[in-house]
Enzyme design. Structure first.
Site, PDB file in Angstrom:
ATOM      1  N   ASN A 152      32.337  38.529  37.887  1.00 51.73           N
ATOM      2  CA  ASN A 152      32.551  39.011  36.532  1.00 51.73           C
ATOM      3  C   ASN A 152      31.750  38.178  35.546  1.00 51.73           C
ATOM      4  OD1 ASN A 152      34.308  37.564  34.311  1.00 51.73           O
ATOM      5  ND2 ASN A 152      35.117  36.862  36.288  1.00 51.73           N
TER       6      ASN A 152
ATOM      7  N   CYS B 204      33.016  25.939  29.792  1.00 56.68           N
ATOM      8  CA  CYS B 204      32.431  26.522  28.598  1.00 56.68           C
ATOM      9  C   CYS B 204      31.307  25.601  28.129  1.00 56.68           C
ATOM     10  CB  CYS B 204      33.546  26.567  27.554  1.00 56.68           C
ATOM     11  SG  CYS B 204      33.304  27.853  26.390  1.00 56.68           S
TER      12      CYS B 204
ATOM     13  N   ASN C 174      38.523  27.659  38.861  1.00 58.45           N
ATOM     14  CA  ASN C 174      37.950  28.763  38.114  1.00 58.45           C
ATOM     15  C   ASN C 174      36.925  29.439  39.037  1.00 58.45           C
ATOM     16  OD1 ASN C 174      37.135  30.438  35.945  1.00 58.45           O
ATOM     17  ND2 ASN C 174      37.599  28.811  34.495  1.00 58.45           N
TER      18      ASN C 174
ATOM     19  N   GLY D  89      38.360  36.092  44.012  1.00 58.12           N
ATOM     20  CA  GLY D  89      38.917  36.917  45.082  1.00 58.12           C
ATOM     21  C   GLY D  89      38.957  36.176  46.415  1.00 58.12           C
TER      22      GLY D  89
HETATM   23  C1  FMN Z   1      37.785  39.403  35.021  1.00 52.70           C
HETATM   24  C2  FMN Z   1      38.157  37.945  35.003  1.00 52.70           C
HETATM   25  C3  FMN Z   1      38.327  37.302  33.775  1.00 52.70           C
HETATM   26  C4  FMN Z   1      38.652  35.935  33.735  1.00 52.70           C
HETATM   27  N1  FMN Z   1      38.838  35.325  32.521  1.00 52.70           N
HETATM   28  C5  FMN Z   1      39.194  34.010  32.476  1.00 52.70           C
HETATM   29  C6  FMN Z   1      39.445  33.372  31.228  1.00 52.70           C
HETATM   30  O1  FMN Z   1      39.404  33.985  30.156  1.00 52.70           O
HETATM   31  N2  FMN Z   1      39.754  32.027  31.254  1.00 52.70           N
HETATM   32  C7  FMN Z   1      39.849  31.319  32.425  1.00 52.70           C
HETATM   33  O2  FMN Z   1      40.135  30.118  32.396  1.00 52.70           O
HETATM   34  N3  FMN Z   1      39.668  31.929  33.619  1.00 52.70           N
HETATM   35  C8  FMN Z   1      39.340  33.241  33.681  1.00 52.70           C
HETATM   36  N4  FMN Z   1      39.141  33.853  34.891  1.00 52.70           N
HETATM   37  C9  FMN Z   1      39.295  33.064  36.137  1.00 52.70           C
HETATM   38  C10 FMN Z   1      40.649  33.324  36.794  1.00 52.70           C
HETATM   39  O3  FMN Z   1      41.723  32.945  35.938  1.00 52.70           O
HETATM   40  C11 FMN Z   1      40.752  32.553  38.132  1.00 52.70           C
HETATM   41  O4  FMN Z   1      40.559  31.181  37.890  1.00 52.70           O
HETATM   42  C12 FMN Z   1      39.711  33.001  39.146  1.00 52.70           C
HETATM   43  O5  FMN Z   1      39.510  34.387  39.083  1.00 52.70           O
HETATM   44  C13 FMN Z   1      40.087  32.612  40.585  1.00 52.70           C
HETATM   45  O6  FMN Z   1      41.299  33.195  40.998  1.00 52.70           O
HETATM   46  P1  FMN Z   1      41.384  34.606  41.806  1.00 52.70           P
HETATM   47  O7  FMN Z   1      40.458  34.498  42.982  1.00 52.70           O
HETATM   48  O8  FMN Z   1      42.831  34.759  42.172  1.00 52.70           O
HETATM   49  O9  FMN Z   1      40.917  35.667  40.859  1.00 52.70           O
HETATM   50  C14 FMN Z   1      38.812  35.208  34.956  1.00 52.70           C
HETATM   51  C15 FMN Z   1      38.647  35.873  36.179  1.00 52.70           C
HETATM   52  C16 FMN Z   1      38.330  37.220  36.220  1.00 52.70           C
HETATM   53  C17 FMN Z   1      38.177  37.895  37.559  1.00 52.70           C
END
Ligand code: FMN
Length: 321
Positions: A79, A140, A202, A227
């Protein structure tokens, strides 16, 4: 006592202490994957979750990156949303009234281009009823340090967390990036600067290419990989960090089932976050809560603390963290 006089058997306790916060269970909705809670409210009883973490918030609204912003990958997705958000003013006016009624703690994920912006957000949010604390997204670009991300250097993480710590006495969790050489150094910097907890991981920076047009698939060229594909990296980093800091570690990356969540707890996480899995099944988080409870019942575990950091490793095996 039940009506028939039988003893009512108490289930295992999923309650967990996360620094100063008490959560009814260890499963939170990860930032950016659960909107502002409201989007999921008709489908998921939000009170079933341990906490909700809102979409990353900046002082001013942000438009985010040009499309396309999403690309599917084997076992995951990329993303490049670009931290689009409504900004503090609209968040307080339009999002908080609903979130205040959610029957679980609300943590606000915050970011800025300068340490002072993080501190200002944290200070303003600490005065808001219904906000249990902040999660600082240090992935960031740091404008003062020439655009390198805060998360990549222990010194800038320390600087931003210290400023936030001075600005608020509420709960402060620091969300760490996996795009670093030494996660332990960064986790320690966050702890030394006064964080109540660290959360990781992250997304990992990736690139998707369309071979026919020889162009990047994402408008932003690169994006963040999340994922199931990233779970082994998340587990490794959580395991390393948990051995080196005393504050709680919150684990995430590829959690889609109770078994995934249990693996993170065993690696040393005190709680977990569910992200991408919510796009496939909005009820993923609450199903994971049920699954953890079932596992505890079957394995006769009465308290989650028995599981946390219980990974069995031979002392003479593996790398030194
Ligand atoms: C579409 C999307 C938007 C995200 N936006 C943020 C965000 O605004 N701030 C943040 O700290 N992490 C953000 N993340 C990271 C997720 O919170 C998480 O750390 C990351 O996706 C790993 O976990 P997962 O594999 O369960 O998705 C985002 C992830 C995705 C997929």
């Amino acid at each position: 006592m039940g009506r028939g006089g039988g003893q009512k058997k108490e289930g295992p306790s999923l309650e967990i202490k996360l620094g100063p916060l008490m959560l009814k269970n260890p499963v939170m909705a990860a930032s950016g994957t659960f909107g502002y809670g409201e989007e999921y409210a008709g489908i998921v009883p939000l009170g079933n979750l341990g906490a909700i973490i809102t979409k990353g918030l900046s002082l001013e609204p942000r438009k985010g990156n040009p499309p396309p912003r999403l690309a599917e990958t084997p076992s995951g997705m990329l993303n490049a949303i670009g931290l689009e958000n409504v900004g503090l003013k609209i968040f307080l006016k339009e999002k908080m009234p609903f979130l205040r009624k959610a029957r679980c703690p609300v943590l606000v994920n915050i970011f800025g281009a300068r340490a002072e912006e993080y501190a200002e957000l944290a200070r303003k949010l600490s005065e808001v009823e219904g906000v249990a604390g902040v999660e600082i997204n240090v992935s960031c670009p740091n404008l003062k340090a020439g655009g390198a991300i805060f998360a990549s250097e222990a010194r800038s993480v320390h600087q931003v967390v210290s400023k936030v710590r001075r600005a608020t006495s509420s709960f402060v969790m620091v969300k760490l990036s996996p795009n670093v050489a030494d996660i332990v150094k960064i986790a320690r910097a966050a702890e030394e600067a006064g964080a109540d907890a660290v959360s990781l991981i992250n997304t990992l920076t990736g690139l998707a290419i369309d071979a026919r047009t020889r162009t990047p698939i994402l408008g932003n060229i690169t994006g963040g990989l999340s994922g199931p594909a990233i779970k082994p990296i998340g587990l490794r980093m959580v395991w390393q960090a948990a051995q080196c800091v005393r504050i709680p570690v919150v684990g995430m990356g590829g959690i889609g089932s109770a078994e995934d969540a249990l693996e993170y707890l065993i690696a040393g996480a005190t709680a977990v976050q569910v992200g991408t899995a919510h796009f496939i099944d909005p009820k993923a988080g609450m199903k994971i809560v049920d699954g953890i409870q079932h596992y505890m019942r079957v394995n006769d575990i009465s308290n989650l603390t028995e599981l946390i950091g219980s990974l069995k490793v031979r002392r003479d095996s593996g790398p030194v963290a």
